[in-house]
Structure formats: structure tokens, C-alpha cells
Design a protein around this motif. Structure first.
Motif, short mmCIF file in Angstrom:
data_model
loop_
_atom_site.label_atom_id
_atom_site.label_comp_id
_atom_site.label_asym_id
_atom_site.label_seq_id
_atom_site.Cartn_x
_atom_site.Cartn_y
_atom_site.Cartn_z
N UNK A 1 -6.25 9.81 -9.34
CA UNK A 1 -7.66 10.16 -9.19
C UNK A 1 -7.85 11.65 -8.93
N UNK A 2 -6.98 12.22 -8.11
CA UNK A 2 -7.09 13.65 -7.82
C UNK A 2 -6.88 14.49 -9.08
N UNK B 1 -7.93 4.20 4.78
CA UNK B 1 -7.78 4.12 3.33
C UNK B 1 -9.12 4.30 2.65
N UNK B 2 -10.14 3.62 3.15
CA UNK B 2 -11.47 3.72 2.56
C UNK B 2 -12.03 5.13 2.63
N UNK B 3 -11.83 5.80 3.76
CA UNK B 3 -12.34 7.16 3.90
C UNK B 3 -11.58 8.15 3.01
N UNK C 1 0.87 -4.60 -7.15
CA UNK C 1 0.04 -4.09 -8.23
C UNK C 1 0.98 -3.47 -9.26
N UNK C 2 0.42 -3.05 -10.38
CA UNK C 2 1.22 -2.36 -11.39
C UNK C 2 0.47 -1.13 -11.88
N UNK C 3 1.25 -0.14 -12.28
CA UNK C 3 0.72 1.02 -12.98
C UNK C 3 1.09 0.88 -14.45
N UNK D 1 0.79 -1.21 0.00
CA UNK D 1 0.00 0.00 0.00
C UNK D 1 0.83 1.27 0.00
N UNK D 2 2.04 1.20 0.57
CA UNK D 2 2.89 2.39 0.62
C UNK D 2 3.22 2.92 -0.76
N UNK D 3 3.38 2.03 -1.72
CA UNK D 3 3.65 2.46 -3.09
C UNK D 3 2.36 2.65 -3.89
N UNK D 4 1.36 1.81 -3.63
CA UNK D 4 0.15 1.80 -4.45
C UNK D 4 -0.78 2.97 -4.15
N UNK D 5 -1.14 3.16 -2.90
CA UNK D 5 -2.17 4.15 -2.59
C UNK D 5 -1.78 5.58 -2.99
N UNK D 6 -0.58 6.05 -2.69
CA UNK D 6 -0.25 7.42 -3.14
C UNK D 6 -0.34 7.58 -4.65
N UNK D 7 0.10 6.57 -5.40
CA UNK D 7 0.11 6.67 -6.85
C UNK D 7 -1.31 6.69 -7.42
N UNK D 8 -2.16 5.78 -6.94
CA UNK D 8 -3.52 5.73 -7.49
C UNK D 8 -4.36 6.91 -7.00
#
Length: 419
Positions: A49-50, A68-70, A169-171, A38-45
Motif C-alpha cells: 500500500x505504501x 493495526x487499524x490506526x 493469507x496469500x500474496x 499478522x506477523x507475515x501478513x501486515x508488513x507485506x500488505x
């Protein structure tokens, strides 16, 4: 207040022609980046979105009402309020505990929320165990896509505690994003245009690209219609081509005999075959099932590691120096015979090496090696039991009309939310 949440049936294209249109070939010229945990995935995704200007398509198996959900909820609401089309597809089992208030906040902002096979509890028990939208896909503005095994939940972050998951995951950017976008649109029930040149099933491209150039990507998936075995066949075909090495890291490992045989055959002809399994499972049955197969594989030279630092949730593999796969599909009966899954196949040396280095770090520093017994005991019995269990599960939905092999229809339903 009432909110409309659609019941989607993503395993049923409206007609045969559309099903053929969802056969995807190899696309060249892509950039693929590995995102570990999540450390790499969440900031990137979240950053993608932003920055969205037109559209966000999201599918996930699990979305929790945690930090994370909020954060995701806030980002999607803000995007919808500024005019971005936002479609969120959730699994009725994995997201079954979401509150009506949480969903209402999304719907009120203009987010189109869809739930695959929602079902209320019966006598306090969930009854939709075997219908799972297990994919994890995000496509933003048809320009960048994310696909893998990471859900939107805080248990993918290191500060969660000892039960934090190890996952990937992958981008993807480049021409393959168009395929992921088309797929996500079609599966969410939105109108899509048929692209010329997409091959029909009888001309489906090989899981091993004819060219070995960099940046080749192909989307593969399984449903309960014309693509039941695509992911399994990709593994089998890639292993049959292996010459040097093969590494499979998979959270839930209980494949059918054909895939087991291909793993064993690769080791027999001198390929360095390494499996990374769960040593600290979040589901004990997964570990017990995998261990039923160990003797069969060990006796032919397969090296088996159990990852013991924390629960392994990854679904990744690599073969030789340039073939890799990352996605949502485990190698067990649920993923290979029941769930709706999606992976990407990647032919790219730099990505292959990046994934190999990550898995090598796990195996060397955080795994225990399972020793091969000189005289394996009961391996034939274990293999026979495993074979029977897998194939009972594999044909179970076809034998019972109310599991995913049936043809559910798209229909909305009403859910009461809090005022």
C-alpha cells in the motif's frame, strides 16, 4: 461535519450478463506466497500500500481501532493524499463499532469508504447478524493481491495475548491478479470492463485444473445469486479426486451432508484425511457443533486434531501434492449459505508443500488427537440433528425476505461525524 458512506450490495450484480462475466477460469504463471498470521501478513500488505501509485482496493470483514487499524488508516490517508484512488469496503456487522471520527478522517483525505449493510443497534442489540461481507481482499495497482482470512485487527499478532488467532493469507502476483482486480472493482460498485474470453456459467471451469503445472490460480467466490455453492463444490470436487492425502484446517466446521460424505469417502478409499479443528474456540458453539460430527467421520478413518494453543481462525485446505485453497470461507452454514466469501484455488507443488509443512507443525506440536471410539454412540442422531440444523440455516434467507437472499439496492446514507 457530514461524511458520505455508501451502502453497498455486493451480492447483486446489475444484470445477468455481468453475473456471467464474473466467472473466473484458471490462470497460469502466477507466484503465490503463504502468509501466516499478522506477523507475515501486515508488513507485506502495508508495504504494498505504501508503494501504491494508482489504486488500492480493500475489502475486510473486521477493522478495529487498535494499533493495526490506526496504522492502516494512516497508510490509506497518505496514499489518498498523494493521488492514489483508495476504495475501502467494510462490513456493517464486523466494522459496526468504528467511530464516526475514524471514518471521517479517511473520507476527508479522499478515501471512498463503503459499508455493507450498516445497521444501528436496536435496544442495544446488533440486528445485522446474517448479512456479512466476509471477504478479506486487497488489490494494489492491479499488480499484487492479497486474499485469505486475516482481518485488520491486532488479535492476529502474537503480542495480543492468549486469544491471538492462528490464520493464513496469500500474496498473489501474476495474471490471476487481473481477475482479483476485476472482482474487487465489480463488488465495490465501480465501473469495470468486460474481458473477452471469460466463460459463462454453463462453461464454468472445473475446480481441478486439467493441467498440473506450477503457478495455476483460480478465484472462486459465493454470493446469493448465481454463485451460491461454488466454494462448497470446489471442496467436494477436490476431495473426490484425492488419491494420497487431504488436510482441512477450518475454524468453523459444520458442513452439509454432501461435503461430509466426500470427506468420509476419501478416507474409506485409503486417502489420509486429516481435519484440524478448534480446540480453544473463540465461539464455544463452533466447537460443540463440530463435535456433533466427529463420530461419523472417525469411524471411517478420518483423523481429527483439535488445535489447542490458541483460537484457530484459518480457512485452508490441501489435497495430494499440488491442490490447495486459501480464503475467507469457513465450512459452516454462515459461510456456505449466507455470507459473501472469496477463496483462491492453487495448483502449485511448492505452495502445497509449504502449506502442508505449516499445518503438520500445528498438528504435531499444538494439537490433541481425538480418539476414535470402538462403538460410536449416537452418531446417527448427531448426524441427523446436524443435517437438519444446516439445511434450516441454508434455506433460512430464502424463507425470510429481509436476509441476504433479497435484492438490496445501492444507496448512500449520511453519518454524523465529530467536528
Amino acid at each position: 461535519m457530514n461524511i458520505a458512506v455508501e451502502h453497498i450490495a455486493t451480492d447483486q450484480p446489475p444484470d445477468e450478463a455481468k453475473a456471467r462475466d464474473l466467472d473466473y477460469g484458471w490462470q497460469s504463471g502466477n507466484q503465490v506466497q503463504l502468509l501466516e498470521n499478522g506477523e507475515a501478513y501486515f508488513p507485506r500488505v502495508f508495504d504494498a500500500m505504501r508503494a501504491a501509485q494508482r489504486e488500492i482496493l480493500l475489502e475486510t470483514f473486521i477493522l478495529f481501532e487498535d494499533k493495526v487499524g490506526h496504522e492502516l488508516q494512516g497508510i490509506l490517508i497518505e496514499a489518498a493524499q498523494r493521488g492514489v484512488k483508495v476504495v475501502v469496503s467494510l462490513d456493517g456487522f464486523g466494522c459496526g463499532e468504528l467511530s464516526a471520527a475514524f471514518l471521517a478522517a479517511l473520507a476527508d483525505a479522499g478515501v471512498m469508504v463503503q459499508m455493507f449493510d450498516p445497521a444501528s443497534k436496536t435496544l442495544g442489540i446488533r440486528t445485522n447478524w446474517f448479512r456479512r461481507l466476509h471477504r478479506k481482499i486487497v488489490v494494489v495497482d492491479a499488480e499484487v493481491a492479497f486474499i485469505g482470512g486475516i482481518n485488520f485487527s491486532a488479535d492476529h499478532l502474537g503480542d495480543f495475548g492468549p486469544e491471538v488467532k492462528q490464520d493464513y493469507s496469500v500474496q498473489v502476483t501474476g495474471p490471476a491478479v487481473a481477475d482479483l482486480h476485476h472482482f474487487a472493482l465489480a463488488q465495490s460498485g465501480r465501473q469495470v470492463r468486460t474481458r473477452r474470453g471469460w466463460r459463462r456459467r454453463q462453461q464454468r471451469p472445473s475446480p481441478w485444473a486439467t493441467d498440473s503445472g506450477e503457478g495455476l490460480v483460480r478465484l472462486i467466490y459465493r454470493d446469493n445469486l448465481q454463485h451460491r455453492d461454488d466454494i462448497e463444490e470446489a471442496y467436494i470436487y477436490a476431495l473426490s479426486k484425492a488419491k494420497k492425502r487431504a488436510v482441512i484446517a477450518n475454524a468453523y466446521f459444520f458442513p452439509g451432508y454432501r461435503l461430509l460424505r466426500e470427506i468420509r469417502n476419501a478416507a474409506r478409499r485409503g486417502v489420509q484425511v486429516q481435519l484440524i479443528m478448534q480446540g480453544q474456540p473463540d465461539v464455544l458453539l463452533a466447537k460443540l457443533a463440530a463435535r456433533m460430527l466427529y463420530d461419523y467421520l472417525l469411524k471411517d478413518g478420518v483423523v481429527i486434531h483439535e488445535y489447542c494453543q490458541r483460537p484457530l481462525h484459518g480457512k485452508v485446505a490441501l489435497v495430494d501434492d499440488d491442490w490447495s485453497t486459501v480464503g475467507s470461507s469457513n465450512l459452516d452454514p454462515l459461510s456456505l449459505a449466507l455470507n459473501l466469501e472469496a477463496n483462491v484455488l492453487i495448483r502449485d507443488r511448492a505452495f502445497n508443500q509449504q502449506l502442508y509443512d505449516s499445518l503438520e507443525t500445528l498438528s504435531k506440536n499444538h494439537c490433541q488427537v481425538i480418539p476414535a471410539k470402538q462403538k460410536p454412540r449416537l452418531w446417527l442422531w448427531r448426524l441427523t440433528v446436524g443435517f437438519l440444523v444446516f439445511h434450516v440455516m441454508r434455506h433460512f434467507p430464502a424463507l425470510t425476505g429481509w436476509l441476504p437472499a433479497h435484492k438490496p439496492r445501492l444507496k448512500p446514507f449520511e453519518s454524523q461525524a465529530h467536528d
